[in-house]
Structure formats: structure tokens, C-alpha cells
Design an enzyme around this catalytic site. Structure first.
Site, PDB file in Angstrom:
ATOM      1  N   GLU A 435       0.830  -1.190   0.000  1.00  0.00           N
ATOM      2  CA  GLU A 435       0.000   0.000   0.000  1.00  0.00           C
ATOM      3  C   GLU A 435       0.877   1.257   0.000  1.00  0.00           C
ATOM      4  OE1 GLU A 435      -1.545   0.728   3.787  1.00  0.00           O
ATOM      5  OE2 GLU A 435      -2.628   2.520   3.188  1.00  0.00           O
ATOM      6  N   ASP A 508       0.132  -1.449   6.363  1.00  0.00           N
ATOM      7  CA  ASP A 508       0.464  -0.946   7.701  1.00  0.00           C
ATOM      8  C   ASP A 508      -0.273  -1.765   8.754  1.00  0.00           C
ATOM      9  OD1 ASP A 508       2.031   0.996   6.625  1.00  0.00           O
ATOM     10  OD2 ASP A 508       0.479   2.560   6.696  1.00  0.00           O
ATOM     11  N   ASP A 510      -2.162  -1.098  11.070  1.00  0.00           N
ATOM     12  CA  ASP A 510      -3.206  -0.330  11.757  1.00  0.00           C
ATOM     13  C   ASP A 510      -4.562  -0.642  11.131  1.00  0.00           C
ATOM     14  OD1 ASP A 510      -3.129   0.901   9.326  1.00  0.00           O
ATOM     15  OD2 ASP A 510      -2.407   2.839  10.061  1.00  0.00           O
ATOM     16  N   ASP A 512      -6.509   1.067   9.093  1.00  0.00           N
ATOM     17  CA  ASP A 512      -6.582   1.275   7.652  1.00  0.00           C
ATOM     18  C   ASP A 512      -5.925   0.118   6.904  1.00  0.00           C
ATOM     19  OD1 ASP A 512      -8.026   3.534   7.725  1.00  0.00           O
ATOM     20  OD2 ASP A 512      -6.410   4.910   7.099  1.00  0.00           O
TER      21      ASP A 512
END
Ligand code: 28F
Length: 645
Positions: A435, A508, A510, A512
């Protein structure tokens, strides 16, 4: 009227003989062929006359017998053919029926609204092509008899040969096909007769057909066919080997007085994907369809789409379901009766009368609309089946288009953003789907380019698409993936062409990132299922924390639990804890060390269950049900701000 002596030839008799000679000269013109099909045609013609008498409401039982010499006997319990002298021919009506070509049409105008005969050629053609033929008529307590030989010459003109109970009425025809005409033989086929007689019984509800095979073989005996449910039972019969998706069999029947067309339609859906739809006109199968079938299809599509729109299965600006979507699992019979059918097409198997279509539209359409209103559970099942067919069809279409760009699956046309690896040995090659451009940059620099490829994706791949599968393939990011993988997609997938045996999703650590992983897995689950099943899909596990003392990195931690354990290991030592907010914060060498290096990294292999879970979450987030989505957003409000669903 003057009395006619049958020993003398009258002018009309001569016409008659010429007529039947014409049939013997060119039998193909009247029965299509003199092979086995033509031979059986003779039987259909005679049965049709009995069926007509049954449809007129007078006959209820029809008996068909084939004996060991291939003599066919057909008998009905109708009114019995008229025995009076026919005013136009000067001979008895029963003789007229068997000796004048097209007697039904020419002489009988108006007696029956609808005639079943395959080409309307009638009994005289059968007589013309028979070695001999006998007729018995029962009425008024008398048995009348007339016989013919050598292709329709009167052998015994009409006379009373006996008596019968006064309540007995009906007609009997017995004939032997002429071997001089049917040079391949006059032997009947049990299966052919059996199936057509059964079909006649399905198409004409309430009539009982008795089929007796009087030959010394395995089939010897009588079979009785009677279906009071008519077409409904026909549909149930066709679905006997299937699993219906609802128990009711839909059925409608109506006459249009203006055109004198009658329409009958019956249908049910099963859980398969194939279509079994058969159309008939005047009890004759129309293999090429025609106006009655067109009308049926149009109407079904129109009413299903209207229902789907009214009930929000199809959103405002979305396209309608095509008939191709609606036909999956459909079993239906369309049977119409028409006073003057016109057949066209290669084999005259297509009903050409244009006025039929609007009549079917009206009758079947009114019925189906009302049925859907009264049976919303059935309507829902039909619409939902069409919806999933539509989605699958659009996905497959896009997949084909993608695959068809043949060269794009090969090297040279790989997407520009792909940083490919040097090796072409798929078994050792890996592709990191990363990403964001900055993480993509770190990964590109940190990787071992011998066997590791990197495909950076910009932002969230699917969120704008709202799960519309047909739009998925317009998405440049997805097209890049399809091309990079090289194995095709959907139904046309070929896993052996997969260019990397590790597809690693790297986002990541997290919310998102998790969201993007969910989207990715959903996409892979829907379009690359065999790739997941093959165990080729992984999720990378980048660390959450870095512990260091001064400039020296001590340890990476991949979860909060691990961090707690690490803290204990260090005891009182002084160290700094750095929390990674994203892959972009790692420099290339750190990324190599923590996430890319096969010696030290942790990869989580994605199972089909993981992907299914992702798909379920995705469907919930993107799907039609508003309530669960609302709840999800409320429950996750603290990090929903970027979710963009
Ligand atoms: C075994 C074959 O052919 N059955 C038939 C009838 C009854 C009538 C009929 C036939 C009028 C217009 C000719 C009787 N009474 N079975 C048969 N049953 N034909 S053929 O009328 C003759 C036709 O063209 C019949 C009053 N009206 C009609």
C-alpha cells in the site's frame, strides 16, 4: 340431392383419386420424409384427430395399439366421425375425411377451432400412404365400417357391420403403413411412440392415453398416461431430477377471444444453472421457438426486472438483469393454440405469427405480476437467483476481456508500476502487494530483486467501487494485479500460470491497513479462489515496535504482547521504544530485516476461511443491509473516520 352410387365414378371421385396419387408420388411434401420419422408421422396424424375431438370436449380416452405386424390402431370415445353424405363430395363424411386432401380445412371449416395435425395434412395422407386402412364409427347403437386398400382406394364403402351399446360412441382407425412407400421399413420404435404419447398427455390435461405395445418383447403391455395437472405436471416431471428452489409450480391459462389464441404457461426454478424451456404450438414442439417463446422471455424479464427495481434489488441507475440471468435454473413450458399457425425457419420449427407475442405478453404478464404480489417469498427467490447470475455473468465477462488481452498476461506488457524480479521460476518468486508509494519505494529498495517483486497500490483499491463487480475491472490497481499474476481470473483461471508462488499482502499494522487487507482478500476470494486454496497467498507481518539502545537496534516486536515480554527480558536496562505508524517509516534495510528477509520475517499464510471471513465482513460493509453496517460504524467509530465505506 341425388343419390350417389359408389360403384360408379363421379367427377368428385376422380378428383379424389388424383389427390391421393399426388401424396404417393411425393410423400415427402406431406410428411417430410419416408424414413422412420415419416412412418411415425402417420400415427401422430391419427392421434391428432382424436386429440382434436378431445379438445372439443367430446373424447376423454384415446387408445393406441401397435401389434406384432406393425398394424397401428387408434380409438377414441368422441362423437364418432359423421357418417352422413357430405354435401360437397356426395360421399359419406367419414370417407371424405380419408380420401380428400385437406378435408379438415376445405370441408370442415369451423368444426374445430384449432387443428393439431403437424402440417394439417390429416387422415387422407395416412390413407394414401397405407397398404390398407379401416375405419369404425360407433354411434346410435351401430358400428359403421369403411375400408381402403393400396393407398386409399375404397375397398369396402361405408356400411353397418354390427351393433354396439347405445351409449358407446367414438372412432377407430386401423392401418398398415405401405412398405412400398416406407422403403426403410414399417417397424415402429417403442421409445418414440412412448415419449410422444406421454408428451401429448402432458400437453392436454385430463385426457387419458392408453398405449399398448402388442409385440413379444420387453416393452409388451399397456401404459396409461393421464395428467390432470397438465403443464404443471410436465414442469414437475422435468424438475424431477433437480432441486426446485420453491415448491410451487406457477401456471396460467387464458384465451384471447379476439385472436382466438389460447395460452398456457407453467414454470418453476431449480438450483441449477441451465435452462429447460420448451415451446409448443397446437401440441407441436417448436424447437426453434418463435413468437410465443419470444413473448414468454420478454415478459419474464420485464416482470422480474420490475419487481427487482420496485424492491430495490436493482438500484436506481443500475442496468436490468438480462434474460440470460433470469433463465438460470428455469424450467418452463409454453403451449399455445392457434387457429392458423405459420411455421418458418430452417426446419419449419419456429412459430412466425407476430400477433402471438403481444397476446402472450398480456396473459402471462398479468398473471406473473399478480403472482409476485401474492407470493413475495417466491418472487424474492427468483430475483435473488437472477441477481447472483447477473453478478457472475458480468464478472466473467470482465474476466474474459482481461484474459483476452492475451499479451498483457505475458512479459513485456506488465504494469508500469510493477518492480519485477529477475527470476522466472515461479516456485521461488514472490510478489509484495504494498500500500502506498512511499512504502512501495522502501520495499523496492529493500527487497532481493532476484526473486522478490513489488507492486505498489495507490490508496484503497476497492472502496470507491461499492462492491459493483462489473466495475472492479475498471480499476487500474486491480488490472495491474491481474496482469502481474498472469494466471487469468474467475472461471478461466489457470493456477499453473501464476507467476509468483507467494503473493504477499503488505499493509500498515493499523486499522486502515487491516481494511485494505480485508478488501484485498475479498477480491482474491472472489476472483482468485484457487490461488488462495493453493496456499499462495500470505499476509506480511511488519513489526509494531522497535526497541533500541542508543543507535543499536535491540529487537523488533510484532504485537503488544511481544513488547511486554521483551520489556521483561531487558530487566532494568535503558532502552527506547519506537512505535511504527506505517511501513513508510522504515528504511529499506529495516524493511528487509523485519518483513522481507525469508530468514527473519513472519508471513501468515491465508486460508480459504480467512478469505471467507474477509468476504463476509466486506459484504456486510458494502452490502444492501443498512442496519449491520450502521452498527459496525458505530462500534468502530473511533477509527472509522478513514474507513470511507
Ligand atoms: C382414431 C381417430 O379421427 N376422431 C374423430 C370426429 C368427430 C367429428 C368429426 C372426427 C368436421 C370437420 C371433418 C362428430 N360429430 N379419431 C378420429 N372424431 N371428425 S375425427 O367431424 C368431421 C369433421 O371436418 C364430429 C359432430 N361434429 C364432428
Amino acid at each position: 340431392m341425388t343419390e350417389v352410387k359408389h360403384e360408379e365414378y363421379t367427377s368428385s371421385d376422380i378428383q379424389v383419386l388424383e389427390g391421393l396419387e399426388a401424396v404417393r408420388k411425393r410423400p415427402g411434401m406431406y410428411i417430410g420424409t419416408t424414413s422412420e420419422a415419416g412412418l411415425h408421422h402417420l400415427v401422430w396424424e391419427i392421434i391428432d384427430n382424436s386429440i382434436d375431438e378431445a379438445l372439443a370436449g367430446y373424447a376423454h380416452n384415446i387408445r393406441i395399439t401397435v401389434d406384432q405386424n406393425d398394424v397401428v390402431t387408434v380409438e377414441d370415445d368422441g362423437r364418432g366421425m359423421p357418417t352422413e353424405i357430405h354435401p360437397k363430395t356426395g360421399i359419406s363424411t367419414v370417407e371424405t375425411i380419408f380420401t380428400v386432401l385437406h378435408a379438415g380445412g376445405k370441408f370442415g371449416g369451423g368444426a374445430y377451432k384449432v387443428s393439431g395435425g403437424l402440417h394439417g395434412v390429416g387422415a387422407s395422407v395416412v390413407n394414401a400412404l397405407s397398404e390398407w386402412l379401416e375405419v369404425e364409427v360407433y354411434k346410435d347403437g351401430k358400428v359403421h365400417f369403411v375400408s381402403f386398400k393400396d393407398g386409399g382406394k375404397v375397398n369396402q364403402s361405408l356400411k353397418q357391420i354390427g351393433t354396439c351399446p347405445p351409449e358407446k360412441t367414438g372412432s377407430l382407425v386401423r392401418f398398415k403403413a405401405d412398405p412400398e412407400i416406407f422403403k426403410e421399413g414399417t417397424v415402429y420404435n417403442y421409445r418414440t411412440l412412448y415419449e410422444r404419447i406421454r408428451q401429448m398427455a402432458f400437453l392436454n390435461k385430463g385426457i387419458t392415453l392408453y398405449f399398448t405395445w402388442d409385440k413379444e418383447d420387453d416393452h409388451k403391455g399397456e401404459t396409461i398416461f393421464c395428467y390432470n395437472g397438465g403443464l404443471k405436471e410436465y414442469v414437475s416431471f422435468l424438475n424431477e431430477t433437480e432441486t426446485p428452489i420453491f415448491s410451487d409450480v406457477l401456471y396460467c391459462e387464458a384465451d384471447d377471444p379476439e385472436t382466438e389464441i389460447s395460452v398456457e404457461v407453467s414454470l418453476q426454478y431449480n438450483n441449477s444453472y441451465s435452462e429447460k424451456v420448451y415451446s409448443f404450438c397446437n401440441n407441436i414442439y417448436t424447437p426453434e421457438g418463435g413468437m410465443h417463446l419470444d413473448g414468454f422471455r420478454q415478459t419474464l424479464a420485464r416482470v422480474v426486472n420490475a419487481y427487482a427495481k420496485d424492491n430495490n434489488y436493482i438500484k436506481k441507475d443500475d442496468p436490468n438483469y438480462a434474460y440470460d440471468d433470469i433463465k438460470e435454473g428455469l424450467t418452463a413450458i409454453i403451449s399455445i393454440k392457434h387457429p392458423d399457425p405459420q411455421y418458418e425457419g430452417q426446419t419449419k420449427g419456429k412459430l412466425g405469427n407476430a400477433e402471438v407475442r403481444p397476446v402472450v405478453n398480456k396473459i402471462f404478464g398479468d398473471y406473473l405480476k399478480r403472482y409476485f404480489l401474492e407470493n413475495p417469498d417466491v418472487a424474492k427467490k427468483i430475483v435473488e437467483k437472477a441477481k447472483s447470475a447477473s453478478e457472475a455473468r458480468l464478472a466473467a465477462q470482465r474476466a474474459r476481456e482481461t484474459t483476452r488481452r492475451k499479451s498483457s498476461l505475458e512479459l513485456g506488457n506488465l504494469p508500469g508500476k510493477l518492480r519485477d524480479c529477475a527470476s522466472k521460476d515461479a516456485s521461488i518468486c514472490e510478489i509484495y502487494i504494498v500500500e502506498g508509494n512511499s512504502a512501495g519505494g522502501s520495499a523496492t529498495m529493500g527487497r532481493d530483486s532476484n526473486f522478490q517483486a513489488v507492486l505498489p497500490l495507490r490508496g484503497k483499491i476497492l472502496n470507491v467501487e461499492k462492491a459493483r463487480t462489473h466495475k472492479i475491472f475498471d480499476n487500474a490497481e486491480i488490472r495491474s494485479m491481474i496482469t502481474a499474476f498472469g494466471c487469468g481470473i474467475g472461471e478461466e483461471i489457470d493456477v499453473s500460470k501464476l507467476r509468483y508462488h507467494k503473493i504477499v499482502i503488505m499493509t500498515d499494522a493499523d486499522v486502515d491497513g487491516q481494511h485494505i487487507t480485508t478488501l484485498m482478500l475479498t477480491f482474491l476470494y472472489r476472483f482468485f479462489r484457487p490461488v488462495i486454496e493453493g496456499g499462495y497467498v500470505y499476509v506480511a507481518m511488519p513489526p509494531l515496535y522497535k526497541l533500541h539502545k542508543g543507535l543499536k537496534t535491540l529487537r523488533y516486536c510484532y504485537s503488544d504482547e511481544e513488547l511486554e515480554l521483551a520489556k521483561r527480558d531487558f530487566g532494568d536496562e535503558k532502552y527506547d521504544i519506537q512505535r511504527y505508524k506505517g511501513l513508510g517509516e522504515m528504511d529499506p534495510s529495516q524493511l528487509w530485516e523485519t518483513t522481507l528477509d525469508p530468514e527473519t520475517r513472519t508471513l501468515k499464510r491465508v486460508t480459504i476461511e480467512d478469505a471467507m471471513d474477509a468476504d463476509a465482513v466486506f459484504s456486510m460493509l458494502m452490502g444492501d443491509e443498512v442496519e449491520p453496517r450502521k452498527n459496525f460504524i458505530i462500534e468502530n467509530a473511533h477509527f472509522a473516520k478513514n474507513l470511507d465505506i
